[in-house]
Design an enzyme around this catalytic site. Structure first.
Site, short mmCIF file in Angstrom:
data_model
loop_
_atom_site.label_atom_id
_atom_site.label_comp_id
_atom_site.label_asym_id
_atom_site.label_seq_id
_atom_site.Cartn_x
_atom_site.Cartn_y
_atom_site.Cartn_z
N ASP A 181 23.38 -80.73 17.45
CA ASP A 181 25.04 -81.23 17.63
C ASP A 181 25.61 -79.97 16.60
O ASP A 181 24.93 -79.45 15.66
CB ASP A 181 25.57 -82.40 17.24
CG ASP A 181 25.60 -82.92 16.03
OD1 ASP A 181 24.48 -82.54 15.41
OD2 ASP A 181 26.29 -83.51 15.36
N HIS A 201 15.86 -81.53 21.01
CA HIS A 201 17.27 -82.06 21.21
C HIS A 201 18.01 -80.86 20.45
O HIS A 201 18.34 -81.12 19.32
CB HIS A 201 17.53 -83.33 20.98
CG HIS A 201 18.93 -83.54 21.14
ND1 HIS A 201 19.36 -84.15 22.52
CD2 HIS A 201 19.94 -83.77 20.43
CE1 HIS A 201 20.38 -84.47 22.35
NE2 HIS A 201 21.01 -84.10 21.45
N ASP A 228 8.19 -85.18 23.10
CA ASP A 228 8.69 -83.58 23.05
C ASP A 228 9.50 -83.65 24.28
O ASP A 228 9.27 -83.05 25.45
CB ASP A 228 7.61 -82.56 23.02
CG ASP A 228 8.17 -81.23 23.09
OD1 ASP A 228 9.39 -81.08 22.70
OD2 ASP A 228 7.42 -80.35 23.57
O1 G3I Z 1 18.71 -98.64 6.67
C1 G3I Z 1 17.93 -99.20 7.56
C2 G3I Z 1 16.73 -99.79 6.83
O2 G3I Z 1 17.40 -100.79 6.05
C3 G3I Z 1 15.86 -100.40 7.82
O3 G3I Z 1 14.80 -100.82 7.36
C4 G3I Z 1 15.48 -99.17 8.56
C5 G3I Z 1 14.63 -99.49 9.89
O4 G3I Z 1 14.19 -98.67 10.73
O5 G3I Z 1 16.57 -98.81 9.46
C6 G3I Z 1 17.76 -98.14 8.58
O6 G3I Z 1 18.50 -97.58 9.17
C7 G3I Z 1 18.48 -96.49 9.93
C8 G3I Z 1 19.12 -95.43 9.22
O7 G3I Z 1 19.04 -94.09 10.04
C9 G3I Z 1 18.56 -95.04 8.03
O8 G3I Z 1 17.42 -94.65 7.79
C10 G3I Z 1 19.00 -96.61 11.37
O9 G3I Z 1 18.17 -97.73 11.97
C11 G3I Z 1 18.95 -95.34 12.08
O10 G3I Z 1 19.57 -95.76 13.17
C12 G3I Z 1 19.66 -94.33 11.25
O11 G3I Z 1 19.59 -93.27 12.15
C13 G3I Z 1 20.26 -91.96 11.72
C14 G3I Z 1 21.10 -91.44 13.05
O12 G3I Z 1 21.70 -90.43 12.69
C15 G3I Z 1 21.94 -92.54 13.58
O13 G3I Z 1 22.89 -93.05 12.79
C16 G3I Z 1 19.55 -91.07 11.37
O14 G3I Z 1 18.96 -91.45 9.88
C17 G3I Z 1 20.40 -89.63 10.94
O15 G3I Z 1 19.46 -88.69 10.61
C18 G3I Z 1 21.01 -89.31 12.43
O16 G3I Z 1 21.78 -88.30 12.00
C19 G3I Z 1 22.23 -87.44 13.14
C20 G3I Z 1 23.75 -87.35 13.00
O17 G3I Z 1 24.19 -88.72 13.19
C21 G3I Z 1 24.35 -86.36 14.25
N1 G3I Z 1 23.75 -85.29 14.00
C22 G3I Z 1 22.34 -85.24 14.24
C23 G3I Z 1 21.67 -86.16 13.47
C24 G3I Z 1 20.20 -86.33 13.58
O18 G3I Z 1 19.77 -86.93 14.71
O1 9MR Z 2 23.76 -84.68 20.88
C1 9MR Z 2 23.75 -85.69 19.97
C2 9MR Z 2 22.95 -85.92 18.80
O2 9MR Z 2 23.25 -84.68 18.06
C3 9MR Z 2 23.12 -87.22 18.09
O3 9MR Z 2 21.89 -87.31 17.12
C4 9MR Z 2 22.81 -88.35 19.21
C5 9MR Z 2 23.02 -89.67 18.27
O4 9MR Z 2 24.12 -89.97 17.69
O5 9MR Z 2 23.89 -88.14 19.98
C6 9MR Z 2 23.59 -87.01 20.89
O6 9MR Z 2 24.53 -87.03 21.59
C7 9MR Z 2 24.47 -87.85 22.83
C8 9MR Z 2 25.12 -89.18 22.56
O7 9MR Z 2 24.94 -89.96 21.81
C9 9MR Z 2 25.01 -90.14 24.10
N1 9MR Z 2 25.15 -89.26 25.20
C10 9MR Z 2 24.30 -88.37 25.29
C11 9MR Z 2 24.61 -87.09 24.08
C12 9MR Z 2 23.87 -85.76 24.26
O8 9MR Z 2 22.44 -86.18 24.66
#
Ligand code: G3I
Ligand code: 9MR
Ligand code: ZN
Length: 548
Positions: A171, A480, A523
């Site tokens: 994103d 993605h 993938d």
């Molecule tokens: O903290 C808990 C932990 O206590 C537990 O044991 C574990 C079990 O799986 O989960 C942990 O929480 C997770 C957290 O990351 C920390 O690792 C959540 O389940 C998980 O949903 C969360 O994922 C994050 C995700 O955003 C959703 O919020 C990713 O780390 C993070 O890298 C990702 O970041 C996204 C941005 O929001 C948007 N841009 C892209 C980016 C990468 O996908």
């Molecule tokens: O593209 C978005 C990605 O960067 C984020 O990590 C992810 C989770 O927050 O969300 C993606 O966006 C999706 C959204 O969450 C749900 N609708 C479809 C979007 C594109 O795949």
């Protein structure tokens, strides 16, 4: 083995399909003195012979015997390890089993990671925002200046310039806590190398300064713009929601700056203090501005104890990076400010925060305590017997022991067994980078062990993928990632998130249900929870490779 030999000589690589038997190996290669292992999955018998073949000549250059079977329930496999560390001659090889299976090819050589380091670092350049990226340097990923409009501070009429930095991931959001983590990794990489790298193929290449630090500066100079007058730091800037799969300059919706958070402010103070030290010689004016900004962020934190973590305001659905515990960010900030200034207020704060015993580990966007430990240990002002230094050493030893034990448990060498979180490859890369750094400090066990998680990332894993795009024999082709989608050509050098046993997107949930945790990866462009890419997943890979 004659048949296999013939295939190997023709460069035919056995498909490393996750569902079938195969030989998994680091698809890039090894330095001559490294531990070199391949993992046989669902094939071979205990003690059976295997060979390593030179790809061009077909010559057998090494013969060995498989280990006894190792149960790997986390991958749903039986594994056997083929150790060919004795092979130290430079060349391109593959591992061949008695029944004719072949591994992907790999090389042995002194500079096996140089090209990968450059492409992993160049990904950050290709993620730059707010500027036009150059067609000659950026190829199909070149774009005009994007996201240059003034942004509105949430819930106010205020418009501010927050242009610059890197797009976070697939994103185009720009988030402070994740960006600070990535900048910190590049600065650590810069600091640990004795020599300058000036040939990454970024606009700054060839100017006589270290490209690692110059790339970090892109993010640091953006971060400066994210500091509010209060000294607090805004959590992020993005549109209200994620865009369609369009190029960055086409995302023209209103940019919204979200409220200040303590975690963003703490990370900001830490990386600004770090930058003030590292930039003092080449950019003295910037260095002073960084330190001043770090101090003001620290002062803000001192006045904002016990506040809740960031939550997306109503109507904003982009990356949240929530974190209710800011004690590790405070510790890291104090440790870096102490290192930059030697002033008692920061030295004491670092010592107090370390002693209060909360979360003092982590190299992620969420937990950053290990960065604080490293800041203490790297602090040239501290003597060997400085009590805070000794306490940090004890903490880091415990973290390392845990990592070494976890790596020893997993035949594939990742520091995890059943729990693969979103972005698990970042965790693996962080661990490898930490072990590498400790190796460079003289810890031989860590130095050798760092190879295992690196091998995992580059193909010695249960999926058979080299998790870095356009690298090795089999790598993700459908990440993605909006710029790759738009260019119809996968951007090279990107580390994907990797297995996520939480199945946190609809595509993963439908395709991977029932898979063992280590195989919860697909993938597929729609699987953002397993196959997205991020600047802060690439950055520990850059750090690791810079140190190997
Ligand atoms: O903290 C808990 C932990 O206590 C537990 O044991 C574990 C079990 O799986 O989960 C942990 O929480 C997770 C957290 O990351 C920390 O690792 C959540 O389940 C998980 O949903 C969360 O994922 C994050 C995700 O955003 C959703 O919020 C990713 O780390 C993070 O890298 C990702 O970041 C996204 C941005 O929001 C948007 N841009 C892209 C980016 C990468 O996908
Ligand atoms: O593209 C978005 C990605 O960067 C984020 O990590 C992810 C989770 O927050 O969300 C993606 O966006 C999706 C959204 O969450 C749900 N609708 C479809 C979007 C594109 O795949
Ligand atoms: Zn942009």
């Amino acid at each position: 083995m004659a048949m296999a030999l013939a295939l190997c000589a023709m460069g035919v690589v056995a498909a490393a399909d996750s569902s079938s038997a195969g030989i998994r190996v680091n698809q890039v290669g090894f330095r001559p003195d490294a531990v070199k292992t391949a993992v046989f999955a669902g094939t071979g018998v205990d003690g059976e012979a295997f060979a390593v073949i030179e790809v061009n000549s077909g010559e057998t250059v090494f013969e060995g015997n498989l280990s006894a079977a190792i149960d790997n329930p986390w991958a749903g496999e039986t594994n056997r390890v083929a150790d060919f560390s004795g092979l130290t001659r430079n060349g391109t090889y593959c591992v061949v089993s008695a029944d004719g299976l072949e591994s992907p090819a790999f090389t042995v050589g002194e500079d096996v990671y140089g090209e990968l380091l450059r492409s992993a670092a160049r990904m950050l350049y290709l993620q730059r925002c707010g500027i036009e990226t150059d067609g000659a340097l950026a190829g199909p990923y070149a774009h005009p200046a994007c996201h240059t409009a003034l942004a509105t501070v949430w819930d106010t009429g205020e418009k501010i310039d927050v242009s610059g930095g890197w797009h976070d991931a697939g994103d185009y959001g720009r988030y402070v806590v994740s960006g600070a983590k990535a900048a910190a990794d590049l600065m650590l990489a810069h600091a640990l190398r004795g020599e300058i790298l000036d040939d990454f193929g970024i606009p700054e290449s060839g100017d006589g300064l270290d490209d690692l630090l110059e790339e970090a500066k892109v993010e640091l100079d953006w971060l400066l713009k994210m500091q509010a007058a209060s000294g607090g730091v805004y959590h992020k800037v993005s549109c209200a929601s994620f865009p369609a799969f369009i190029p960055p300059e086409k995302e023209t919706g209103e940019l919204i700056v979200c409220p200040v958070s303590n975690t963003a402010t703490g990370d900001f103070a830490a990386v600004m203090a770090m930058a003030s030290r590292l930039c003092a010689v080449d950019w003295p004016e910037d260095a002073r501005a960084y330190l001043d900004a770090a101090r003001r962020a620290w002062d803000y934190l001192a006045q904002h104890e016990g506040e809740p973590g960031f939550q997306n305001p109503d109507g904003i659905v982009t990356g949240e990076y929530p974190d209710d515990d800011d004690s590790d960010e405070r510790f890291w900030a104090a440790a870096e400010l102490a290192s930059a200034t030697g002033e008692a207020v920061y030295v004491e704060a670092a010592s107090d925060l370390l002693a209060t015993g909360g979360k003092r580990h982590g190299l992620g966007w969420l937990d950053v305590g290990t960065y604080g430990l490293l800041a203490v240990l790297n602090d040239a002002r501290r003597d060997e017997d400085d009590p805070t230094r000794e306490a940090a050493r004890v903490e880091l030893d415990a973290i390392e022991e845990e990592a070494l034990a976890a790596i020893a448990l997993n035949p594939y060498g990742a520091d995890r067994t059943d729990a693969y979180e979103w972005g698990s490859n970042m965790g693996v890369a962080n661990t490898a980078a930490l072990l590498m750094m400790e190796g460079r400090r003289g810890n031989e066990a860590c130095r050798r062990a760092a190879q295992q998680p690196l091998d995992y990332l580059l193909g010695k894993n249960a999926t058979g993928y080299c998790f870095v795009t356009a690298t090795g024999a089999r790598s993700p082709e459908h990440p993605h990632h909006r710029p790759s989608h738009v260019a119809r050509e996968v951007m090279p050098g990107m580390l994907v998130g990797g297995p996520n046993s939480g199945l946190e997107d609809p595509r993963a949930a439908s395709l991977l249900r029932g898979n063992p945790p280590a195989k919860c990866y697909v993938d597929d462009e729609q699987s953002y929870s397993t196959n997205e890419v991020c600047v802060y997943w690439n950055s520990p890979l850059v750090l690791l490779l810079a140190g190997m």
